[in-house]
Motif scaffolding. Structure first.
Motif, mmCIF file in Angstrom:
data_model
loop_
_atom_site.group_PDB
_atom_site.id
_atom_site.type_symbol
_atom_site.label_atom_id
_atom_site.label_comp_id
_atom_site.label_asym_id
_atom_site.label_seq_id
_atom_site.Cartn_x
_atom_site.Cartn_y
_atom_site.Cartn_z
ATOM 1 N N UNK A 91 36.804 38.840 37.167
ATOM 2 C CA UNK A 91 37.574 38.630 38.381
ATOM 3 C C UNK A 91 38.076 37.191 38.366
ATOM 4 N N UNK A 92 39.363 37.001 38.705
ATOM 5 C CA UNK A 92 39.958 35.665 38.716
ATOM 6 C C UNK A 92 40.348 35.263 40.130
ATOM 7 N N UNK A 93 40.043 34.028 40.477
ATOM 8 C CA UNK A 93 40.494 33.412 41.719
ATOM 9 C C UNK A 93 41.350 32.228 41.292
ATOM 10 N N UNK A 94 42.685 32.408 41.393
ATOM 11 C CA UNK A 94 43.606 31.404 40.882
ATOM 12 C C UNK A 94 44.616 31.012 41.940
ATOM 13 N N UNK A 95 45.239 29.861 41.728
ATOM 14 C CA UNK A 95 46.237 29.352 42.669
ATOM 15 C C UNK A 95 47.520 30.162 42.634
ATOM 16 N N UNK A 96 47.894 30.697 41.471
ATOM 17 C CA UNK A 96 49.090 31.516 41.365
ATOM 18 C C UNK A 96 48.868 32.581 40.297
ATOM 19 N N UNK A 97 49.640 33.649 40.398
ATOM 20 C CA UNK A 97 49.445 34.814 39.546
ATOM 21 C C UNK A 97 49.906 34.574 38.120
ATOM 22 N N UNK A 98 49.441 35.417 37.233
ATOM 23 C CA UNK A 98 49.902 35.406 35.851
ATOM 24 C C UNK A 98 49.054 34.568 34.938
ATOM 25 N N UNK A 102 34.481 24.103 41.218
ATOM 26 C CA UNK A 102 33.824 25.318 40.739
ATOM 27 C C UNK A 102 32.853 25.792 41.814
ATOM 28 N N UNK A 103 33.387 26.532 42.800
ATOM 29 C CA UNK A 103 32.554 26.962 43.917
ATOM 30 C C UNK A 103 31.569 28.066 43.514
ATOM 31 N N UNK A 104 30.592 28.255 44.362
ATOM 32 C CA UNK A 104 29.602 29.304 44.176
ATOM 33 C C UNK A 104 30.228 30.668 44.473
ATOM 34 N N UNK A 105 29.651 31.708 43.887
ATOM 35 C CA UNK A 105 30.025 33.071 44.239
ATOM 36 C C UNK A 105 28.769 33.916 44.297
ATOM 37 N N UNK A 106 28.832 34.997 45.061
ATOM 38 C CA UNK A 106 27.764 35.980 45.135
ATOM 39 C C UNK A 106 28.373 37.358 45.040
ATOM 40 N N UNK A 107 27.707 38.241 44.314
ATOM 41 C CA UNK A 107 28.148 39.627 44.183
ATOM 42 C C UNK A 107 27.173 40.495 44.964
ATOM 43 N N UNK A 111 38.468 28.227 34.993
ATOM 44 C CA UNK A 111 39.721 28.971 35.160
ATOM 45 C C UNK A 111 39.694 29.855 36.404
ATOM 46 N N UNK A 112 38.636 29.744 37.226
ATOM 47 C CA UNK A 112 38.534 30.516 38.459
ATOM 48 C C UNK A 112 37.974 31.909 38.264
ATOM 49 N N UNK A 113 37.341 32.168 37.118
ATOM 50 C CA UNK A 113 36.867 33.518 36.835
ATOM 51 C C UNK A 113 35.367 33.659 37.058
ATOM 52 N N UNK A 114 34.970 34.898 37.289
ATOM 53 C CA UNK A 114 33.562 35.277 37.369
ATOM 54 C C UNK A 114 33.428 36.623 36.679
ATOM 55 N N UNK A 115 32.379 36.798 35.915
ATOM 56 C CA UNK A 115 32.137 38.070 35.255
ATOM 57 C C UNK A 115 31.108 38.845 36.076
ATOM 58 N N UNK A 116 31.490 40.039 36.488
ATOM 59 C CA UNK A 116 30.666 40.860 37.359
ATOM 60 C C UNK A 116 30.194 42.079 36.580
ATOM 61 N N UNK A 117 28.901 42.377 36.675
ATOM 62 C CA UNK A 117 28.339 43.576 36.060
ATOM 63 C C UNK A 117 28.085 44.603 37.157
ATOM 64 N N UNK A 118 28.709 45.776 37.026
ATOM 65 C CA UNK A 118 28.577 46.822 38.028
ATOM 66 C C UNK A 118 27.903 48.024 37.383
ATOM 67 N N UNK A 119 26.739 48.443 37.899
ATOM 68 C CA UNK A 119 26.092 49.632 37.356
ATOM 69 C C UNK A 119 26.951 50.866 37.592
ATOM 70 N N UNK A 120 26.907 51.806 36.668
ATOM 71 C CA UNK A 120 27.676 53.032 36.794
ATOM 72 C C UNK A 120 27.370 53.758 38.093
#
Length: 169
Positions: A24-31, A44-49, A64-73
């Motif tokens: 997931x990306x949190x960016x100032x502008x798209x692309x 680099x702010x904190x995040x919680x899933x 780069x504003x990204x976070x890698x999220x693991x989602x169980x099936x």
């Protein structure tokens, strides 16, 4: 995948719990154009899933504003909290083919150009998303439609190939 343990001793574990890895990306502008430092968040702010209401992951966003999220099936209630806002995440089983307008709109949405319900119809929001995409990637901003196939709302070859390459296909 992660191993899933059994309660009984001496039983060999052959079960697997499937995870989907989502970036997931949190960016100032798209692309993807520009310097990643310019697109990313200034700190680099904190995040919680949260999955099904419980915190399952936490950490700091990458530069780069990204976070890698693991989602169980099988989980559907997934949200990420950062920058003072909670964002619901929808896990898709797959994308429509890149040759269909629905697939192209999905890709524009994932790149941050299209917002709203994916109806699969060519409308003013679709046109605005295509114009923004073309302008950001050095293409002639003409809406990207192949005028010989306009009734089918098919992208012209240049815009189609650029969308595929920017999306990483």
């Amino acid at each position: 995948m992660a191993d899933v343990s059994r309660a009984g001793d001496g039983q060999q574990n052959r079960n697997r719990l499937r995870f989907r890895r989502i970036k997931v990306y949190f960016q100032r502008f798209a692309g993807k154009i520009g310097d990643p430092d310019q697109r990313g968040v200034s700190e680099t702010p904190q995040y919680r899933v949260r999955i099904d209401g419980r915190i399952t992951q936490f950490g700091k966003l990458a530069t780069d504003g990204s976070a890698e999220v693991l989602v169980p099936g099988g989980r559907v209630a997934v949200a990420i909290e950062t920058l003072g806002t909670t964002y619901a995440l929808e896990v898709l089983d797959g994308l429509a083919p890149e040759t269909d307008l629905a697939g192209q709109l999905q890709r524009l949405t994932l790149l941050g150009y299209y917002a709203g319900d994916l109806t699969g119809a060519f409308d003013a929001r679709t046109d605005a998303a295509l114009l923004d995409f073309q302008a950001d990637h050095g293409l002639d901003p003409d809406g990207g439609l192949d005028r010989t196939r306009f009734p089918d709302a098919k992208l012209d070859a240049t815009t189609y190939h650029k969308l595929k390459s920017v999306f990483g296909e």
